[in-house]
Enzyme design. Structure first.
Site, PDB file in Angstrom:
ATOM      1  N   HIS A 157     -40.360 -64.335   3.349  1.00 31.17           N
ATOM      2  CA  HIS A 157     -39.452 -64.166   4.488  1.00 31.17           C
ATOM      3  C   HIS A 157     -40.077 -63.102   5.389  1.00 31.17           C
ATOM      4  O   HIS A 157     -40.729 -62.174   4.886  1.00 31.17           O
ATOM      5  CB  HIS A 157     -38.091 -63.614   4.082  1.00 31.17           C
ATOM      6  CG  HIS A 157     -37.327 -64.415   3.068  1.00 31.17           C
ATOM      7  ND1 HIS A 157     -37.571 -64.353   1.727  1.00 31.17           N
ATOM      8  CD2 HIS A 157     -36.285 -65.267   3.219  1.00 31.17           C
ATOM      9  CE1 HIS A 157     -36.716 -65.141   1.082  1.00 31.17           C
ATOM     10  NE2 HIS A 157     -35.928 -65.714   1.969  1.00 31.17           N
TER      11      HIS A 157
ATOM     12  N   ASP B 174     -39.550 -59.641   4.157  1.00 27.68           N
ATOM     13  CA  ASP B 174     -40.224 -59.228   2.914  1.00 27.68           C
ATOM     14  C   ASP B 174     -41.519 -58.497   3.220  1.00 27.68           C
ATOM     15  O   ASP B 174     -41.920 -57.600   2.470  1.00 27.68           O
ATOM     16  CB  ASP B 174     -40.653 -60.439   2.053  1.00 27.68           C
ATOM     17  CG  ASP B 174     -39.521 -61.365   1.705  1.00 27.68           C
ATOM     18  OD1 ASP B 174     -38.370 -60.899   1.658  1.00 27.68           O
ATOM     19  OD2 ASP B 174     -39.801 -62.556   1.462  1.00 27.68           O
TER      20      ASP B 174
ATOM     21  N   GLU C 135     -33.353 -76.159   2.134  1.00 27.35           N
ATOM     22  CA  GLU C 135     -33.193 -75.874   0.705  1.00 27.35           C
ATOM     23  C   GLU C 135     -31.701 -75.892   0.382  1.00 27.35           C
ATOM     24  O   GLU C 135     -30.977 -74.942   0.689  1.00 27.35           O
ATOM     25  CB  GLU C 135     -33.799 -74.497   0.412  1.00 27.35           C
ATOM     26  CG  GLU C 135     -33.724 -74.109  -1.046  1.00 27.35           C
ATOM     27  CD  GLU C 135     -34.371 -72.744  -1.297  1.00 27.35           C
ATOM     28  OE1 GLU C 135     -35.442 -72.460  -0.726  1.00 27.35           O
ATOM     29  OE2 GLU C 135     -33.777 -71.960  -2.051  1.00 27.35           O
TER      30      GLU C 135
ATOM     31  N   GLU D 269     -34.245 -76.586  -5.307  1.00 28.83           N
ATOM     32  CA  GLU D 269     -34.284 -75.453  -6.252  1.00 28.83           C
ATOM     33  C   GLU D 269     -33.443 -75.788  -7.484  1.00 28.83           C
ATOM     34  O   GLU D 269     -32.278 -76.191  -7.380  1.00 28.83           O
ATOM     35  CB  GLU D 269     -33.762 -74.187  -5.575  1.00 28.83           C
ATOM     36  CG  GLU D 269     -33.720 -73.005  -6.537  1.00 28.83           C
ATOM     37  CD  GLU D 269     -33.599 -71.657  -5.843  1.00 28.83           C
ATOM     38  OE1 GLU D 269     -34.151 -71.495  -4.744  1.00 28.83           O
ATOM     39  OE2 GLU D 269     -32.947 -70.767  -6.419  1.00 28.83           O
TER      40      GLU D 269
ATOM     41  N   HIS E 249     -30.050 -74.006  -7.813  1.00 28.67           N
ATOM     42  CA  HIS E 249     -29.085 -74.473  -6.817  1.00 28.67           C
ATOM     43  C   HIS E 249     -28.510 -75.832  -7.220  1.00 28.67           C
ATOM     44  O   HIS E 249     -27.340 -76.114  -6.962  1.00 28.67           O
ATOM     45  CB  HIS E 249     -29.742 -74.587  -5.444  1.00 28.67           C
ATOM     46  CG  HIS E 249     -30.227 -73.281  -4.888  1.00 28.67           C
ATOM     47  ND1 HIS E 249     -30.877 -73.186  -3.679  1.00 28.67           N
ATOM     48  CD2 HIS E 249     -30.146 -72.019  -5.372  1.00 28.67           C
ATOM     49  CE1 HIS E 249     -31.183 -71.920  -3.442  1.00 28.67           C
ATOM     50  NE2 HIS E 249     -30.751 -71.192  -4.465  1.00 28.67           N
TER      51      HIS E 249
ATOM     52  N   ASP F   5     -38.394 -75.118  -5.467  1.00 31.13           N
ATOM     53  CA  ASP F   5     -38.244 -73.733  -5.900  1.00 31.13           C
ATOM     54  C   ASP F   5     -38.007 -73.765  -7.403  1.00 31.13           C
ATOM     55  O   ASP F   5     -36.924 -74.133  -7.891  1.00 31.13           O
ATOM     56  CB  ASP F   5     -37.093 -73.030  -5.160  1.00 31.13           C
ATOM     57  CG  ASP F   5     -37.600 -72.326  -3.914  1.00 31.13           C
ATOM     58  OD1 ASP F   5     -38.759 -72.588  -3.502  1.00 31.13           O
ATOM     59  OD2 ASP F   5     -36.872 -71.485  -3.349  1.00 31.13           O
TER      60      ASP F   5
ATOM     61  N   ASP G 211     -26.425 -67.634  -8.986  1.00 29.46           N
ATOM     62  CA  ASP G 211     -27.845 -67.953  -8.897  1.00 29.46           C
ATOM     63  C   ASP G 211     -28.627 -66.868  -9.636  1.00 29.46           C
ATOM     64  O   ASP G 211     -28.908 -65.821  -9.070  1.00 29.46           O
ATOM     65  CB  ASP G 211     -28.179 -67.938  -7.400  1.00 29.46           C
ATOM     66  CG  ASP G 211     -29.440 -68.668  -7.043  1.00 29.46           C
ATOM     67  OD1 ASP G 211     -29.959 -69.388  -7.898  1.00 29.46           O
ATOM     68  OD2 ASP G 211     -29.879 -68.514  -5.899  1.00 29.46           O
TER      69      ASP G 211
ATOM     70  N   ASP H  40     -31.689 -67.083 -10.860  1.00 28.02           N
ATOM     71  CA  ASP H  40     -33.121 -67.093 -10.512  1.00 28.02           C
ATOM     72  C   ASP H  40     -34.011 -66.652 -11.663  1.00 28.02           C
ATOM     73  O   ASP H  40     -34.859 -65.759 -11.511  1.00 28.02           O
ATOM     74  CB  ASP H  40     -33.383 -66.194  -9.287  1.00 28.02           C
ATOM     75  CG  ASP H  40     -32.941 -66.839  -7.981  1.00 28.02           C
ATOM     76  OD1 ASP H  40     -32.763 -68.068  -7.957  1.00 28.02           O
ATOM     77  OD2 ASP H  40     -32.777 -66.101  -6.992  1.00 28.02           O
TER      78      ASP H  40
ATOM     79  N   ASP I   9     -39.190 -69.195  -7.290  1.00 27.45           N
ATOM     80  CA  ASP I   9     -38.105 -68.377  -6.734  1.00 27.45           C
ATOM     81  C   ASP I   9     -37.384 -67.750  -7.934  1.00 27.45           C
ATOM     82  O   ASP I   9     -36.276 -68.143  -8.289  1.00 27.45           O
ATOM     83  CB  ASP I   9     -37.176 -69.260  -5.896  1.00 27.45           C
ATOM     84  CG  ASP I   9     -36.219 -68.432  -5.069  1.00 27.45           C
ATOM     85  OD1 ASP I   9     -36.196 -67.202  -5.255  1.00 27.45           O
ATOM     86  OD2 ASP I   9     -35.493 -69.018  -4.248  1.00 27.45           O
TER      87      ASP I   9
HETATM   88  C1  XUL Z   1     -31.603 -68.031  -2.189  1.00 26.56           C
HETATM   89  C2  XUL Z   1     -32.924 -68.670  -2.142  1.00 26.56           C
HETATM   90  C3  XUL Z   1     -33.864 -68.151  -1.122  1.00 26.56           C
HETATM   91  C4  XUL Z   1     -34.682 -69.202  -0.474  1.00 26.56           C
HETATM   92  C5  XUL Z   1     -35.538 -68.700   0.667  1.00 26.56           C
HETATM   93  O1  XUL Z   1     -30.763 -68.535  -3.141  1.00 26.56           O
HETATM   94  O2  XUL Z   1     -33.210 -69.531  -2.940  1.00 26.56           O
HETATM   95  O3  XUL Z   1     -34.655 -67.165  -1.699  1.00 26.56           O
HETATM   96  O4  XUL Z   1     -35.533 -69.811  -1.396  1.00 26.56           O
HETATM   97  O5  XUL Z   1     -34.778 -68.128   1.667  1.00 26.56           O
HETATM   98 CO    CO Z   2     -34.947 -70.632  -3.248  1.00 27.55          CO
END
Ligand code: XUL
Ligand code: CO
Length: 437
Positions: free
Chosen positions: A100, A103, A231, A267, A270, A295, A306, A308, A338
């Site tokens: 991003h 970042d 996404e 993702e 998600h 992702d 989430d 991650d 991610d």
């Molecule tokens: C948030 C997510 C983000 C996107 C990029 O849940 O997955 O990090 O991948 O903005």
């Molecule tokens: Co993501």
């Protein structure tokens, strides 16, 4: 380069017999499988935000990992962060990274200065890319952290915020193009709502599409030839995210004529938040020609958010790679981790353990998916199950040659119909045998 992760050397493939935790046991980058090297299939990317930025804060506590990179001045930190990113990518043998805008460089108190900072860091990243051959898988704009986006960005209730989001996207696109990025992601950060009581849903959805159209037109005008991705995510941070799941996003893209420029970035975490399996979302994207990028992470099915986590579920990875192989492989997309180490996994080595786990899981997933496809019994079962659609009545229905009345005449003459077994348990055992041996 050995400045920021001195305790970890270059991670190498040592094979499945190795008990070295800082080695790959399945990811053998140059090994050939299904017509390409593993490196070419998997296109692993490091996520800048989790790996280089996130310090392990949660709602109940501050960070547990120091990510200041030995500097106090924010721009010195950003420069060191870039150097550390390339050291880490070299050590883990990453070819790609995703970022991003916020970042890579800290936001200043006005947009002009913020953009100047971004340009400075982009100069450094471009040099580091040139020296190492590493590339950007995709870039994006963070349109969710700053308080100005509390009501959304493209779906904000005020035009001023929409303009600010557009300006930020314009710059993020320029950065992505400058750094040779193959993709640009729209993850709908705060594009959703908390309550319909204060929400004009029609206007917000139209505006989101307007912003995406503006972004596509501008990006194409400055030479971006890669893919745009949406996404999908159903909730978090807002109660209801507009990009809920693959089906919702595909409908949205088609409704607004954006489907030629956009694919999906699916993702895993998600997908499960939306009440789907990871493979369901990948399959829906694939059969609609929109499987763009992934992702790679995993959630915890007992938690409603989430998490991650680095992916370690071999079945999920195998089905993901099955869908990718069936789609003909990645073109501009790849596997972006991610994912972040748990808050209590607070040493810098833990980042390496996390990535090694994820990369080995997907390398194994690729091998297993290839095995399932080469075995052929699953495909054959499917072909047999739907065989009646290939000729006779089935073929005529598919060709639109049969009326409802004719179907009724057929059913009346036929009496009862035969339907075979779905054989789910047989198929599950077949897959287990292929995976476990
Ligand atoms: C948030 C997510 C983000 C996107 C990029 O849940 O997955 O990090 O991948 O903005
Ligand atoms: Co993501």
């Amino acid at each position: 380069m050995n400045a920021f992760y001195p305790s970890v050397g270059k991670i190498r493939f040592e094979g499945s017999q190795s008990d070295n935790p800082l080695a790959f046991r399945h990811y053998d980058p140059d090994a050939a499988i299904a017509g390409r090297t593993m490196r070419e299939h998997l296109r692993f990317a490091m996520s800048y935000w989790h790996t280089m930025v996130a310090e392990g804060t949660d709602m109940f506590g501050v960070g547990t990992v120091d990510k200041h990179y030995g500097a106090t001045d924010p721009m010195a930190q950003a420069r060191n962060k870039a150097l550390a990113a390339f050291e880490l990518m070299n050590k883990l043998d990453f070819d790609f990274y995703c970022f991003h805008d916020r970042d890579i460089a800290p936001e200043a108190d006005n947009l002009t200065e913020t953009n100047r900072r971004l340009d400075q860091i982009a100069d450094l990243l471009a040099d580091l890319q040139k020296d190492s051959g590493k590339q950007v898988l995709w870039g994006t704009a963070n349109l969710f952290s700053h308080p100005r986006y509390r009501h959304g960005a493209g779906t904000a209730c005020t035009a001023d915020v929409f303009a600010f989001a557009a300006a930020q996207i314009k710059k993020a696109l320029e950065l992505t193009v400058r750094l040779g990025g193959a993709g640009y992601v729209f993850w709908g950060g705060r594009e959703g709502y908390e309550t319909l009581l204060n929400t004009d849903m029609r206007l917000e959805l139209d505006n989101l599409a307007r912003l995406m159209r503006l972004a596509v037109d501008y990006a194409r005008s400055i030479g971006f030839t890669g893919d745009f991705y949406v996404e999908p995510k159903p909730k978090e941070p807002t109660k209801h995210q507009y990009d809920f799941d693959a089906a919702t996003v595909i409908g949205f893209l088609r409704q607004y004529g954006l489907d030629q420029d956009f694919k999906l970035n699916v993702e895993a975490n998600h997908a499960t938040l939306a009440g789907h399996s990871f493979q369901h979302e990948l399959r829906l994207a694939r059969i609609n020609g929109m499987l763009g990028s992934v992702d790679a992470n995993q959630g915890d099915l007992l938690l409603g958010w989430d998490t991650d986590q680095f992916p370690t579920n071999i079945y999920d990875a195998a089905w993901c790679m099955y869908e990718v192989l069936k789609a003909g492989g990645f073109t501009n997309g790849g596997l972006n981790f991610d994912a972040k180490a748990r808050r209590a996994s607070s040493s810098l080595e833990d980042i390496f353990y996390g990535y090694i786990a994820g990369m080995d899981t997907f390398a194994l997933g690729l091998k297993l998916a290839d095995r399932i496809i080469r075995d052929g019994r699953l495909d054959q079962f499917l072909a047999d199950r739907y065989a009646s659609w290939n000729d006779g009545l089935g073929a005529r229905i598919r060709a639109g040659q049969v009326s409802l009345a004719e179907l009724e005449r057929f059913a009346l003459a036929k009496g009862e119909v035969e339907t075979g077994s779905g054989r789910q348990e047989y198929l599950e055992t077949l897959i287990n045998n292929l995976i476990i041996g």
